[in-house]
Design a protein around this motif. Structure first.
Motif, short mmCIF file in Angstrom:
data_model
loop_
_atom_site.label_atom_id
_atom_site.label_comp_id
_atom_site.label_asym_id
_atom_site.label_seq_id
_atom_site.Cartn_x
_atom_site.Cartn_y
_atom_site.Cartn_z
N LEU A 1 -5.71 1.22 -30.32
CA LEU A 1 -4.58 0.27 -31.04
C LEU A 1 -3.76 1.43 -31.94
CD1 LEU A 1 -6.58 -2.84 -31.65
CD2 LEU A 1 -4.77 -2.55 -30.13
N VAL A 2 -4.49 2.12 -32.85
CA VAL A 2 -3.86 3.05 -33.59
C VAL A 2 -3.06 4.03 -33.04
CG1 VAL A 2 -4.15 4.90 -35.31
CG2 VAL A 2 -5.28 2.75 -35.61
N SER A 3 -3.49 4.66 -32.00
CA SER A 3 -2.59 5.80 -31.24
C SER A 3 -1.48 4.84 -30.86
CB SER A 3 -3.32 6.37 -29.97
OG SER A 3 -4.11 5.48 -29.44
N GLY A 4 -1.68 3.81 -30.05
CA GLY A 4 -0.78 2.88 -29.50
C GLY A 4 0.63 2.62 -30.28
N VAL A 5 0.17 2.05 -31.56
CA VAL A 5 1.05 1.74 -32.60
C VAL A 5 1.84 2.99 -32.91
CG1 VAL A 5 1.58 0.90 -35.02
CG2 VAL A 5 0.11 -0.20 -33.31
N LEU A 6 1.19 4.21 -33.50
CA LEU A 6 1.95 5.36 -33.57
C LEU A 6 2.79 6.00 -32.62
CD1 LEU A 6 -0.92 6.92 -35.94
CD2 LEU A 6 1.28 5.87 -36.78
N GLY A 7 1.98 6.16 -31.51
CA GLY A 7 2.55 6.76 -30.24
C GLY A 7 4.23 6.13 -30.10
N ILE A 8 3.88 4.61 -29.93
CA ILE A 8 5.19 3.95 -29.51
C ILE A 8 6.32 3.95 -30.71
CG2 ILE A 8 6.19 1.65 -29.18
CD1 ILE A 8 3.65 0.89 -27.98
N ALA B 1 3.43 8.97 -27.21
CA ALA B 1 4.60 9.11 -27.96
C ALA B 1 5.66 9.76 -26.81
CB ALA B 1 4.37 9.85 -29.16
N GLN B 2 5.14 10.80 -25.98
CA GLN B 2 5.85 11.38 -24.86
C GLN B 2 6.12 10.31 -24.02
OE1 GLN B 2 6.98 14.26 -24.76
NE2 GLN B 2 7.42 15.07 -22.77
N GLN B 3 5.54 9.51 -23.59
CA GLN B 3 5.65 8.38 -22.45
C GLN B 3 6.95 7.33 -23.07
OE1 GLN B 3 5.01 8.67 -19.36
NE2 GLN B 3 3.72 10.80 -19.59
N ALA B 4 6.51 7.13 -24.03
CA ALA B 4 7.46 6.11 -24.79
C ALA B 4 8.70 6.59 -24.96
CB ALA B 4 6.86 5.62 -26.30
N ARG B 5 8.67 7.96 -25.47
CA ARG B 5 10.08 8.63 -25.48
C ARG B 5 10.71 8.68 -24.45
NH1 ARG B 5 12.76 12.96 -23.34
NH2 ARG B 5 14.27 13.67 -24.87
N ASN B 6 10.22 9.18 -23.34
CA ASN B 6 10.90 9.10 -21.80
C ASN B 6 11.43 7.72 -21.37
OD1 ASN B 6 10.43 12.05 -22.19
ND2 ASN B 6 8.72 12.01 -20.89
N ALA B 7 10.41 6.85 -21.58
CA ALA B 7 10.84 5.47 -21.08
C ALA B 7 11.98 5.05 -21.81
CB ALA B 7 9.53 4.51 -21.02
N ALA C 1 10.78 -0.84 -21.76
CA ALA C 1 10.05 0.44 -21.98
C ALA C 1 8.58 0.44 -21.96
CB ALA C 1 10.64 1.29 -22.82
N ALA C 2 8.21 -0.69 -22.43
CA ALA C 2 6.81 -1.23 -22.93
C ALA C 2 5.72 -0.98 -21.69
CB ALA C 2 6.59 -2.65 -23.41
N PRO C 3 6.09 -1.42 -20.47
CA PRO C 3 4.85 -1.16 -19.33
C PRO C 3 4.51 0.41 -19.25
CG PRO C 3 6.59 -2.40 -18.45
CD PRO C 3 7.21 -2.18 -20.00
N THR C 4 5.37 1.27 -19.52
CA THR C 4 4.89 2.81 -19.30
C THR C 4 3.91 3.09 -20.56
OG1 THR C 4 6.96 3.37 -18.50
CG2 THR C 4 5.65 5.10 -19.24
N SER C 5 4.26 2.60 -21.60
CA SER C 5 3.53 2.86 -22.78
C SER C 5 2.12 2.16 -22.64
CB SER C 5 4.07 2.24 -24.13
OG SER C 5 5.22 3.31 -24.31
N LEU C 6 2.04 0.88 -22.11
CA LEU C 6 0.90 0.18 -21.92
C LEU C 6 -0.26 0.70 -20.95
CD1 LEU C 6 2.31 -3.55 -22.06
CD2 LEU C 6 1.01 -2.40 -23.88
N THR C 7 0.47 1.29 -19.81
CA THR C 7 -0.19 1.93 -18.86
C THR C 7 -0.81 3.15 -19.64
OG1 THR C 7 1.25 1.15 -17.04
CG2 THR C 7 -0.16 3.13 -16.47
#
Length: 315
Positions: free
Chosen positions: A109-116, A198-204, A236-242
């Protein structure tokens, strides 16, 4: 809600996945564990004593029969007893599972919030933020979790004394002490996951921002904040969730090292001890729980994607 597209977990595949993994684990453990009865009996045991131990553990039966007995008991919730401590495997897992869940779920959860957040910010701002994000991604992959755990423990626990170096305090006993006991372990786990998300969220997010409908919405006067929240992040969320679900699997394995560094009573340390002592019932119990957690997370991912982005649903 209408049916939605999924990775297959809603169509009966979870059972097959669990069955295949536990079956392979059972036979591999027995194939590479050597003479378990002799190991558990000790160096001074006689051949007769070893044979008695082998009979007590059921190792004198055909391997297929041993697996059938274990599986028939497991489906009823009976995972047997430990070969080294004689404790109930189910009780041991129940006592240690909350610690591992706190670490793995908390880190995810922490990495998801920070990464997105970081990835979206970099996609919107671009410019100098892109090389900074790339450096962060490289650093996240370069520093292994066990090294970071050792550094955090040495600096912030031993040298500065800000956090406890070892041990775990349940939340029900003291929320403050609980937070202190899990802060460093979770921090050691989130660096790599945050970088990847963060990388995947940025690209998506960049791809969505370049879409024609986004430019159309901009021309109609939608503010950047509303555009991001209502349209861009939703698509863009599906990429980050995966990515989060994949990293959850990695974080589960990462807890094995982190729990040993910080002496936390979780499944990771239990698996390490059980594997070293060739305690197959305990190893099988840990493996079963891990596989069930992975299947559950993938199912939650399917539901989350269907809720966040209705495009994944089947009309």
């Amino acid at each position: 809600m209408r049916p939605y597209a999924s990775s297959g977990l809603s169509r009966g595949k979870p059972f097959v996945t669990v069955l295949v993994v536990v079956t392979l684990t059972f036979f591999v453990l027995h194939a590479f564990s050597g003479d378990i009865a002799a190991s558990l009996s000790g160096n001074t045991a006689t051949a007769a004593q070893i044979e008695v131990k082998r009979h007590q553990l059921g190792l004198d039966k055909p391997l297929v029969s041993q697996y059938g007995e274990w599986l028939s008991h497991a489906v009823r919730g009976d995972l047997g007893t430990s070969w080294t401590t004689s404790d109930s495997v189910s009780d041991a897992l129940s006592a240690r599972l909350p610690v591992t869940l706190v670490l793995a779920v908390g880190a995810t959860l922490v990495s998801g919030v920070l990464g997105i957040a970081v990835g979206t910010w970099a996609a919107v701002r671009r410019g100098a933020l892109d090389p900074i994000l790339q450096t962060f991604v490289v650093a996240g992959y370069a520093f292994p979790g066990f090294w970071l755990a050792l550094v955090l423990s040495s600096v912030f626990a031993v040298d500065l004394g800000w956090f406890p170096a070892t041990g775990y305090v349940p939340f029900t006993e003291s929320p403050g002490d609980w937070f202190s006991s899990v802060f460093l372990p979770i921090t050691a786990l989130v660096l790599g996951a945050t970088a990847a998300i963060a990388q995947q969220a940025r690209n998506a997010t960049v791809q969505v921002l370049q879409a024609d409908y986004v430019r159309t919405l901009r021309s109609r006067g939608l503010t950047t904040r509303r555009l991001l929240v209502v349209n861009v992040l939703r698509n863009a969320a599906p990429t980050s969730l995966t990515t989060m679900s994949l990293w959850f699997i990695g974080l589960l394995s990462g807890t094995i090292v982190v729990e040993n560094v910080f002496a936390l009573p979780g499944l990771g340390s239990l698996a390490n001890t059980a594997t070293t002592s060739r305690d197959i019932p305990m190893v099988m119990g840990v493996m079963l729980i891990m596989v069930l957690l992975v299947v559950a997370v993938n199912l939650v991912l399917d539901l989350a994607q269907a809720w966040v982005n209705p495009k994944v649903r089947i009309s």
